[in-house]
Scaffold this motif. Sequence first.
Motif, PDB file in Angstrom:
ATOM      1  N   GLU A  97       0.749  -1.238   0.040  1.00 11.68           N
ATOM      2  CA  GLU A  97       0.008   0.037   0.059  1.00 11.68           C
ATOM      3  C   GLU A  97       0.804   1.321  -0.046  1.00 11.68           C
ATOM      4  O   GLU A  97       0.584   2.220  -0.971  1.00 11.68           O
ATOM      5  CB  GLU A  97      -0.898   0.011   1.134  1.00 11.68           C
ATOM      6  CG  GLU A  97      -1.897   1.148   1.266  1.00 11.68           C
ATOM      7  CD  GLU A  97      -2.755   1.218   2.699  1.00 11.68           C
ATOM      8  OE1 GLU A  97      -3.507   2.106   2.642  1.00 11.68           O
ATOM      9  OE2 GLU A  97      -2.668   0.205   3.432  1.00 11.68           O
ATOM     10  N   LEU A  98       1.820   1.335   1.003  1.00 15.19           N
ATOM     11  CA  LEU A  98       3.031   2.589   1.022  1.00 15.19           C
ATOM     12  C   LEU A  98       3.402   2.474  -0.477  1.00 15.19           C
ATOM     13  O   LEU A  98       3.619   3.682  -1.143  1.00 15.19           O
ATOM     14  CB  LEU A  98       3.949   2.152   2.033  1.00 15.19           C
ATOM     15  CG  LEU A  98       5.154   3.054   2.036  1.00 15.19           C
ATOM     16  CD1 LEU A  98       4.596   4.483   2.369  1.00 15.19           C
ATOM     17  CD2 LEU A  98       6.110   2.724   3.116  1.00 15.19           C
ATOM     18  N   ASN A 157       2.361   1.546  -3.570  1.00 18.63           N
ATOM     19  CA  ASN A 157       1.614   2.410  -4.590  1.00 18.63           C
ATOM     20  C   ASN A 157       1.456   3.789  -4.247  1.00 18.63           C
ATOM     21  O   ASN A 157       1.314   4.385  -5.238  1.00 18.63           O
ATOM     22  CB  ASN A 157       0.210   1.420  -4.185  1.00 18.63           C
ATOM     23  CG  ASN A 157       0.362   0.184  -4.947  1.00 18.63           C
ATOM     24  OD1 ASN A 157       1.145  -0.114  -5.497  1.00 18.63           O
ATOM     25  ND2 ASN A 157      -0.452  -0.758  -4.486  1.00 18.63           N
ATOM     26  N   LYS A 158       1.282   4.136  -2.999  1.00 14.27           N
ATOM     27  CA  LYS A 158       0.852   5.700  -2.787  1.00 14.27           C
ATOM     28  C   LYS A 158       2.226   6.360  -3.025  1.00 14.27           C
ATOM     29  O   LYS A 158       2.075   7.495  -3.773  1.00 14.27           O
ATOM     30  CB  LYS A 158       0.533   5.820  -1.299  1.00 14.27           C
ATOM     31  CG  LYS A 158      -0.710   5.336  -0.951  1.00 14.27           C
ATOM     32  CD  LYS A 158      -1.182   5.484   0.519  1.00 14.27           C
ATOM     33  CE  LYS A 158      -2.618   5.196   0.642  1.00 14.27           C
ATOM     34  NZ  LYS A 158      -3.061   5.180   1.978  1.00 14.27           N
ATOM     35  N   ARG A 201       4.394   5.874  -5.458  1.00 16.50           N
ATOM     36  CA  ARG A 201       4.496   5.739  -6.960  1.00 16.50           C
ATOM     37  C   ARG A 201       3.348   6.815  -7.456  1.00 16.50           C
ATOM     38  O   ARG A 201       3.735   7.466  -8.433  1.00 16.50           O
ATOM     39  CB  ARG A 201       4.192   4.462  -7.592  1.00 16.50           C
ATOM     40  CG  ARG A 201       5.085   3.401  -7.315  1.00 16.50           C
ATOM     41  CD  ARG A 201       4.945   2.093  -8.220  1.00 16.50           C
ATOM     42  NE  ARG A 201       4.818   2.229  -9.363  1.00 16.50           N
ATOM     43  CZ  ARG A 201       4.414   1.112 -10.254  1.00 16.50           C
ATOM     44  NH1 ARG A 201       3.962   0.003  -9.464  1.00 16.50           N
ATOM     45  NH2 ARG A 201       4.178   1.255 -11.289  1.00 16.50           N
ATOM     46  N   LEU A 202       2.174   6.904  -6.825  1.00 20.46           N
ATOM     47  CA  LEU A 202       1.346   7.858  -7.189  1.00 20.46           C
ATOM     48  C   LEU A 202       1.788   9.347  -6.766  1.00 20.46           C
ATOM     49  O   LEU A 202       1.745  10.631  -7.569  1.00 20.46           O
ATOM     50  CB  LEU A 202      -0.062   7.832  -6.681  1.00 20.46           C
ATOM     51  CG  LEU A 202      -0.895   6.523  -6.924  1.00 20.46           C
ATOM     52  CD1 LEU A 202      -1.913   6.382  -5.987  1.00 20.46           C
ATOM     53  CD2 LEU A 202      -1.407   7.015  -8.429  1.00 20.46           C
ATOM     54  N   LEU A 203       2.604   9.560  -5.832  1.00 17.23           N
ATOM     55  CA  LEU A 203       3.126  11.057  -5.294  1.00 17.23           C
ATOM     56  C   LEU A 203       4.422  11.324  -6.062  1.00 17.23           C
ATOM     57  O   LEU A 203       4.719  12.500  -6.517  1.00 17.23           O
ATOM     58  CB  LEU A 203       3.241  10.767  -4.026  1.00 17.23           C
ATOM     59  CG  LEU A 203       2.070  11.009  -2.847  1.00 17.23           C
ATOM     60  CD1 LEU A 203       2.674  10.637  -1.396  1.00 17.23           C
ATOM     61  CD2 LEU A 203       1.314  12.209  -2.949  1.00 17.23           C
TER      62      LEU A 203
END
Length: 308
Positions: free
Chosen positions: A293-294, A296-297, A299-301
Motif C-alpha cells: 500500500e505504501l 503504491n501511494k 508511486r502516485l506521489l
Amino acid sequence: MLTLQMIRIMNKIWVQEGLDMRMVIFRCFSTGRGRGMVEMIPNAETLRKIQVEHGVTGSFKDRPLADWLQKHNPEEDEYEKAVENFIYSCAGCCVATYVLGICDRHNDNIMLKTTGHMFHIDFGRFLGHAQMFGNIKRDRAPFVFTSDMAYVINGGDKPSSRFHDFVDLCCQAYNLIRKHTHLFLNLLGLMLSCGIPELSDLEDLKYVYDALRPQDSDADATTYFTRLIESSLGSVATKLNFFIHNLAQMKFTGSDARPTKTPSRRPTYVVKVQRESPGEVAFVQRTFEEFQELHNKLRLLFPSSLLP
C-alpha cells in the motif's frame, strides 16, 4: 550461474526435441565474489515449509505435497494441470541434478510453485562433491525423489499408470541429454581454470562422463536410470536428511513447527524509521500488504522516480 546455465542448455535440448519439461530456470547474476542478484520466483514455497504444516515429522508423510497443491488448486481441472506440471518438472529435476551431481539436497533447497512446477535452488555443491558427516556422504540417494512426490504422481499411495509415464519421461529426457555428452564436457572443460573448487581437474569432468554413460545403448541407459529412480524412492536417508534439517531449522528459528489454525502465515517485517526532525529512530512492524500500500501511494506521489 554455471549450474543454471547447464540446466538451461539441457532445457533447450529437450524443447528442440519436442519435449517441454516445464522447467523453472531463474536468472542469476554475479556482481563480485560472494555477491550477486537472484531472480525471485513468486507463488513458490520450500518443501520444508510445506511438509512442516503436517508437523515436524511431515517429511516422513506422503500427503503434504498433494494436500498443498490441492489447497492451491481446488478445482479438479486446475489440480490435474498442477499434477501434470509436477510430473514433467520433477522428471527434469531428477535428470538434471543427477547428471550435474548436485549435492546438499535438503527440503529447503527444493521449491514448489502453486502451479505444480518443482525446481531446485542453491547450487553451491555440484559434480558429486557432497557434504560429509565424518566418512558418510550426506547425499546418499542418486537424486531426490521421495514417496510424497510419488504420491502426487500416483494420485494416492498405490502405483498407477502415471508413475510408468513418469519413469518413461525421465528415461527419455536422460537419453536426449546423453546424445550431447561431448557438448557438456567441452563447456565444463572451458571452466577448469576459473577457480571453482568443485571443477578444477579432469576427475570432475569424469563425473559427468560417468553419469551420462555415453558408451551405453538407449535401452541400457533406460534400464540404468529406472534403477536409479527405484533406488532414490527407496532411500530412507533422504527423508532422514529432511527431518534432521527440520530439527535444525526449529532450533535456529525457535519454532515448534506445529501446524497453525490459520489458513496461511502472514510474515511481519520490522522496519527501522528514522525521522529528519527531531532525528528520532523508531522500529515498527508492518505486513507485506501494508508495504504494498505504501509503495503504491509513493508511486502516485512521485511518478517520475523509479522505486525499487
